[in-house]
Design an enzyme around this catalytic site. Structure first.
Site, short mmCIF file in Angstrom:
data_model
loop_
_atom_site.label_atom_id
_atom_site.label_comp_id
_atom_site.label_asym_id
_atom_site.label_seq_id
_atom_site.Cartn_x
_atom_site.Cartn_y
_atom_site.Cartn_z
N ASP A 166 -4.71 3.43 -2.41
CA ASP A 166 -5.28 3.95 -1.50
C ASP A 166 -6.14 5.12 -1.74
O ASP A 166 -5.00 6.64 -1.81
CB ASP A 166 -5.10 3.59 0.23
CG ASP A 166 -5.08 2.29 0.31
OD1 ASP A 166 -6.00 1.70 0.18
OD2 ASP A 166 -4.35 1.77 1.38
N MET A 171 -8.06 8.25 -0.51
CA MET A 171 -9.65 8.95 0.51
C MET A 171 -9.54 10.11 0.65
O MET A 171 -8.82 10.98 0.26
CB MET A 171 -8.65 8.96 2.29
CG MET A 171 -8.14 7.51 2.28
SD MET A 171 -7.01 7.33 3.81
CE MET A 171 -6.78 5.61 3.72
N MET A 191 -11.91 -5.95 5.13
CA MET A 191 -10.53 -4.99 5.44
C MET A 191 -10.43 -5.47 6.98
O MET A 191 -11.63 -6.00 7.63
CB MET A 191 -11.82 -3.32 6.05
CG MET A 191 -11.75 -2.39 4.43
SD MET A 191 -9.96 -2.19 4.06
CE MET A 191 -9.27 -1.20 5.48
N GLY A 237 -9.19 4.24 7.01
CA GLY A 237 -8.59 5.54 6.89
C GLY A 237 -7.31 5.52 6.98
O GLY A 237 -6.36 6.92 6.99
N SER A 247 0.65 -1.43 -0.29
CA SER A 247 0.17 0.01 -0.15
C SER A 247 0.65 1.24 -0.11
O SER A 247 1.56 1.45 1.21
CB SER A 247 -0.85 -0.01 0.85
OG SER A 247 -1.44 1.42 1.09
N HIS A 296 -7.99 0.97 -4.25
CA HIS A 296 -9.32 0.83 -3.47
C HIS A 296 -9.90 2.37 -2.91
O HIS A 296 -9.50 2.83 -2.26
CB HIS A 296 -8.20 0.12 -2.01
CG HIS A 296 -9.27 0.49 -1.14
ND1 HIS A 296 -8.71 0.25 0.78
CD2 HIS A 296 -10.59 0.50 -0.62
CE1 HIS A 296 -9.86 -0.15 1.31
NE2 HIS A 296 -10.23 0.37 0.77
N MET A 332 -12.12 4.52 -0.81
CA MET A 332 -12.51 5.02 0.47
C MET A 332 -13.32 6.28 0.32
O MET A 332 -12.81 7.43 0.52
CB MET A 332 -12.11 4.95 1.46
CG MET A 332 -11.18 3.70 1.83
SD MET A 332 -9.75 3.43 2.71
CE MET A 332 -8.15 3.75 1.15
N ASP A 350 -6.82 -6.41 4.05
CA ASP A 350 -6.47 -5.14 3.79
C ASP A 350 -5.81 -4.61 5.45
O ASP A 350 -7.16 -3.96 6.13
CB ASP A 350 -6.71 -3.95 3.01
CG ASP A 350 -6.02 -2.71 2.73
OD1 ASP A 350 -5.28 -2.80 3.65
OD2 ASP A 350 -6.67 -2.11 2.45
N GLY A 351 -5.11 -4.49 5.76
CA GLY A 351 -5.06 -3.61 7.16
C GLY A 351 -4.09 -4.46 8.39
O GLY A 351 -4.68 -5.64 8.52
N HIS A 408 -0.94 -1.34 -3.93
CA HIS A 408 -2.28 -1.02 -3.75
C HIS A 408 -2.92 0.60 -3.46
O HIS A 408 -1.99 0.95 -2.92
CB HIS A 408 -2.84 -1.89 -2.73
CG HIS A 408 -3.96 -1.50 -1.82
ND1 HIS A 408 -4.80 -2.50 -2.25
CD2 HIS A 408 -4.11 -0.80 -0.64
CE1 HIS A 408 -5.97 -2.10 -1.52
NE2 HIS A 408 -5.27 -1.01 -0.79
C1 DX5 Z 1 -6.30 1.26 5.55
C2 DX5 Z 1 -6.10 1.34 4.19
C3 DX5 Z 1 -4.95 0.46 3.73
C4 DX5 Z 1 -3.61 1.11 5.01
C5 DX5 Z 1 -2.64 -0.50 5.28
O1 DX5 Z 1 -7.81 2.32 4.95
O2 DX5 Z 1 -6.96 1.24 3.05
O3 DX5 Z 1 -4.53 -0.41 2.50
O4 DX5 Z 1 -2.57 1.47 3.64
O5 DX5 Z 1 -1.76 -0.42 5.93
P1 DX5 Z 1 -0.96 -0.94 7.32
O6 DX5 Z 1 -0.80 -2.41 6.38
O7 DX5 Z 1 -0.02 0.19 7.50
O8 DX5 Z 1 -2.15 -1.01 7.87
ZN ZN Z 2 -6.56 0.09 0.98
#
Ligand code: DX5
Ligand code: ZN
Length: 232
Positions: A38, A40, A141, A146, A11, A70, A72, A179-180, A36
């Protein structure tokens, strides 16, 4: 149906944004499979990150690996064509962020991208029942979305087992992504619970002083080693 090959998806949320092209080149050269990405919007989630311009910039920089967007964001539909044109490979969204889930999934495929649905830790899976033929990817998730750097929520393991069974029973070729909070120390049990696509942000990009090829090689190699040992 045989399990698909494992995909490691760093990510870029935890990358050095001032050197993003180089960071992506380095993780891919170090053995990562897919980027990946992200997105937001400070509305669906309380944080603000990157959009289609950055995706397009990575393509122009020469990134040829798949880009796993992804979303969000809420609403979802308006931004899908922009990401498709910017070079996204997968586009996934949270069902509660779309008024018409089936339509949004179809739209993603109409733009020649692979379509994904994302479930937060406490979001039930009920909508899946009606759209298994329209998803290429299911993303669970394992933290609340976030922010990077949060801890893996253990109840995700049971949810993974449940979705793995749904996928296998359906007979469709659907990726199961997590993810996470994914680390070298827990990725084996995550794979054993059913995942075949593993997002890792902070675990791969790590601390600022570790942003170099040697570090990425050893950490991605360590992930791969754990995945190979998983019993599935
Ligand atoms: C959170 C994201 C993730 C995040 C994962 O909202 O969707 O992709 O970057 O980060 P780590 O691997 O640090 O938990
Ligand atoms: Zn993500």
């Amino acid at each position: 149906m045989a399990r698909q090959t494992d995909l490691i998806a760093p990510s870029i949320l935890s990358a050095n944004f001032a050197r993003l092209g180089e960071e992506v080149d380095n993780v891919i050269m170090s053995g990562a499979d897919i980027v990946h990405f992200d997105v937001m919007d400070n509305h669906y989630v309380p944080n603000l990150t990157i959009g289609p311009l950055v995706c397009e910039a990575l393509r122009k920089h020469g990134v040829t690996a798949d880009i796993d967007v992804h979303l969000m964001v809420k609403p979802v539909d308006r931004i899908i064509p922009d990401f498709a044109e910017a070079g996204a490979s997968y586009i996934s969204f949270h069902p509660e962020a779309s008024e018409h889930i089936d339509r949004t999934l179809q739209m993603i495929r109409e733009y020649d991208c692979k379509a994904g649905l994302v479930f937060n830790p406490a979001t039930p899976l009920d909508v899946l029942e009606y759209v298994m033929d329209k998803v290429d990817l299911i993303l669970l998730m394992s933290v609340n979305p976030g922010f990077g750097g949060q801890s893996f929520i253990p109840s995700t393991l049971n949810k993974l087992r449940q979705v793995r069974k749904m996928i296998d029973d359906s007979g469709y070729n659907i990726r199961l992504e997590v993810d996470g909070g994914v680390k070298v120390t827990n990725v084996q049990e995550i794979k054993e619970a059913g995942a075949d696509m593993f997002v890792a942000g902070s675990a791969i990009f790590g601390a600022a002083e570790e942003h170099d090829k040697n570090h990425y090689n050893s950490i991605i190699g360590a992930f791969r080693g754990q995945l190979v040992m998983a019993k599935v």
